[in-house]
Design a protein around this motif. Sequence first.
Motif, PDB file in Angstrom:
ATOM      1  N   THR A 273       0.829  -1.206   0.000  1.00  0.00           N
ATOM      2  CA  THR A 273       0.000   0.000   0.000  1.00  0.00           C
ATOM      3  C   THR A 273       0.864   1.256   0.000  1.00  0.00           C
ATOM      4  O   THR A 273       0.594   2.207  -0.726  1.00  0.00           O
ATOM      5  CB  THR A 273      -0.955   0.016   1.203  1.00  0.00           C
TER       6      THR A 273
ATOM      7  N   GLY B  74       0.960   3.958  -2.807  1.00  0.00           N
ATOM      8  CA  GLY B  74       0.542   5.227  -2.227  1.00  0.00           C
ATOM      9  C   GLY B  74       1.566   6.324  -2.450  1.00  0.00           C
ATOM     10  O   GLY B  74       1.242   7.443  -2.871  1.00  0.00           O
TER      11      GLY B  74
ATOM     12  N   LEU C 181       1.000   9.580  -4.970  1.00  0.00           N
ATOM     13  CA  LEU C 181       1.109  10.909  -4.374  1.00  0.00           C
ATOM     14  C   LEU C 181       2.186  11.742  -5.069  1.00  0.00           C
ATOM     15  O   LEU C 181       2.073  12.966  -5.160  1.00  0.00           O
ATOM     16  CB  LEU C 181       1.417  10.803  -2.878  1.00  0.00           C
TER      17      LEU C 181
ATOM     18  N   CYS D 112      -7.195   3.890   2.227  1.00  0.00           N
ATOM     19  CA  CYS D 112      -7.457   5.326   2.320  1.00  0.00           C
ATOM     20  C   CYS D 112      -6.741   5.935   3.524  1.00  0.00           C
ATOM     21  O   CYS D 112      -6.114   7.006   3.412  1.00  0.00           O
ATOM     22  CB  CYS D 112      -8.955   5.577   2.408  1.00  0.00           C
TER      23      CYS D 112
ATOM     24  N   GLU E  72      -4.045   4.890   5.016  1.00  0.00           N
ATOM     25  CA  GLU E  72      -2.596   4.916   4.828  1.00  0.00           C
ATOM     26  C   GLU E  72      -2.185   6.011   3.846  1.00  0.00           C
ATOM     27  O   GLU E  72      -1.185   6.693   4.058  1.00  0.00           O
ATOM     28  CB  GLU E  72      -2.093   3.551   4.353  1.00  0.00           C
ATOM     29  N   ILE E  73      -2.966   6.200   2.776  1.00  0.00           N
ATOM     30  CA  ILE E  73      -2.643   7.265   1.823  1.00  0.00           C
ATOM     31  C   ILE E  73      -2.786   8.634   2.490  1.00  0.00           C
ATOM     32  O   ILE E  73      -1.951   9.529   2.289  1.00  0.00           O
ATOM     33  CB  ILE E  73      -3.530   7.166   0.570  1.00  0.00           C
ATOM     34  N   ARG E  74      -3.834   8.810   3.294  1.00  0.00           N
ATOM     35  CA  ARG E  74      -3.994  10.077   4.012  1.00  0.00           C
ATOM     36  C   ARG E  74      -2.827  10.330   4.952  1.00  0.00           C
ATOM     37  O   ARG E  74      -2.345  11.454   5.083  1.00  0.00           O
ATOM     38  CB  ARG E  74      -5.305  10.063   4.811  1.00  0.00           C
TER      39      ARG E  74
ATOM     40  N   ALA F 139       0.113  11.465   3.080  1.00  0.00           N
ATOM     41  CA  ALA F 139      -0.075  12.783   2.466  1.00  0.00           C
ATOM     42  C   ALA F 139      -0.234  13.909   3.474  1.00  0.00           C
ATOM     43  O   ALA F 139      -0.476  15.056   3.091  1.00  0.00           O
ATOM     44  CB  ALA F 139      -1.304  12.745   1.555  1.00  0.00           C
TER      45      ALA F 139
ATOM     46  N   VAL G 172      -8.476  12.822  -0.121  1.00  0.00           N
ATOM     47  CA  VAL G 172      -8.640  11.402  -0.468  1.00  0.00           C
ATOM     48  C   VAL G 172     -10.027  10.960  -0.018  1.00  0.00           C
ATOM     49  O   VAL G 172     -10.397  11.155   1.144  1.00  0.00           O
ATOM     50  CB  VAL G 172      -7.563  10.531   0.218  1.00  0.00           C
TER      51      VAL G 172
ATOM     52  N   VAL H 165      -7.697  11.900  -4.956  1.00  0.00           N
ATOM     53  CA  VAL H 165      -7.589  10.433  -4.980  1.00  0.00           C
ATOM     54  C   VAL H 165      -8.920   9.837  -4.521  1.00  0.00           C
ATOM     55  O   VAL H 165      -9.508  10.302  -3.545  1.00  0.00           O
ATOM     56  CB  VAL H 165      -6.469   9.941  -4.029  1.00  0.00           C
TER      57      VAL H 165
END
Length: 461
Positions: A55, A59, A63, A89, A91-93, A96, A104, A126
């Motif tokens: 991820t 990710g 990004l 979601c 983990e991406i947040r 970021a 996201v 995203v």
Amino acid sequence: MNTPEFCSLSLKPALLENIESLGYTRMTAIQAETLPHILENKDVIAQAKTGSGKTAAFGIGLLSRLDSNSFKVQAMVICPTRELADQVCKEIRQLARLTQNIKVLVLCGGAPFTSQRASLEHGAHVVVGTPGRLWEHLQKHSLRLEHLRVLVLDEADRMLDMGFADIITDVISHAPSHRQTLLFSATYSEAVRALSQRFQFRPVSVSVEASHRDNDIEQRFHRIDKNKRLNALGYMLAYHRPESTVVFCNTKRECQDVADTLAHCGFSVQALHGDLEQKDRDQVLVRFANKSCSILVATDVAARGLDIKDMQAVINYELPFDPEVYVHRIGRTGRAGAKGLALSLVGDAELNRVKAIEDYMNVGARWDEVAPFRLDREERYEPPMVTLWIDGGRKDKMRPGDILGALTGAGGIAGGEVGKIDVFDKQAYVAIKRDRADLALACLRKGKIKGHRFNVRLSQW
């Protein structure tokens, strides 16, 4: 051999600073193998299991491609289940958080369509979602993909197993042909290869070893009489007393029957199968993940996308017919260097399945005896945590830090006594050490969160 450090990659300064602040220094194997290609804008097909760091790999990659000044959907991640989409979601947040203005969104079934549409109207960089809900938004023109730069298919093999092939094709048909496509899968089946050939352009193929080694997981097989299977399961749970255990059953009915019997006999247990409403499924997973429920009885389909940290044991109430399914089941324990325990109940009719597992894993089965045990009602081991339900969530601008602050401020609860906090649209859940639950409940009922009072109760679903 050490993998490269993240600072060796050509990343945006804010992204690199955040990665370092999260304590990430060296890349995992899958990150080291895929990120250089992803950052070069190449399509990638990667074989990697949950827990391998995949991820963060895609990710960080997506990004690095975003234009934060343009509130158009520039990256989309398609996941097989709502639980996995939520995890991705989050983990991406987290990755970021030091990058300005990155938005996201999660788009999954089980949540109101209208609120998702309203969020999309305000723009997003995203989107992470399940095939059905993404397709619904595309059909109703609330989601547009003409600015899409990166498409990610996460756990592609599971999505195909769940029958999503046609709807994935429909979703991708709305994406620009000039895009980067990243495909991650635990297995390289013919169907996965066909998916790659259809939607990827000269992809770089990457494969890394599973995220756990065979010697991280202690595997034991137990020969049992057909009519003593439940008693044998009760013995294993009472003897090992694991704080976090998944018991796998082959059918929904068997799953519910086993959970009901264990609950009647005093075990802390919840069932997870396809007949559950999404709200009930969310609640079950919250309690299991935050250690206020010790045992989860699940079917394979319902457990897809399930990624719980520190899972101590997996028990096969009945062996699966496919040895690869067995490997996926036991792979949920023994992660990140921790020791795991995999126990399997085997009746006479299942001995051929053990032989298939031995051949598939190239290792001999270890057989253990099951001591006589009577499954009856008595006080069992209680989980270390309890869960408090709060009648407020993201719609009220509530964040986990707000709940933690309300407890550790005037409430007098130590931070170490507060466990996992989950905030949904209209409700939130917080895990508390069992012996501090009454104090925490009184604190939240008398006090305020973000200046407002909310209904709070002990969750006992």
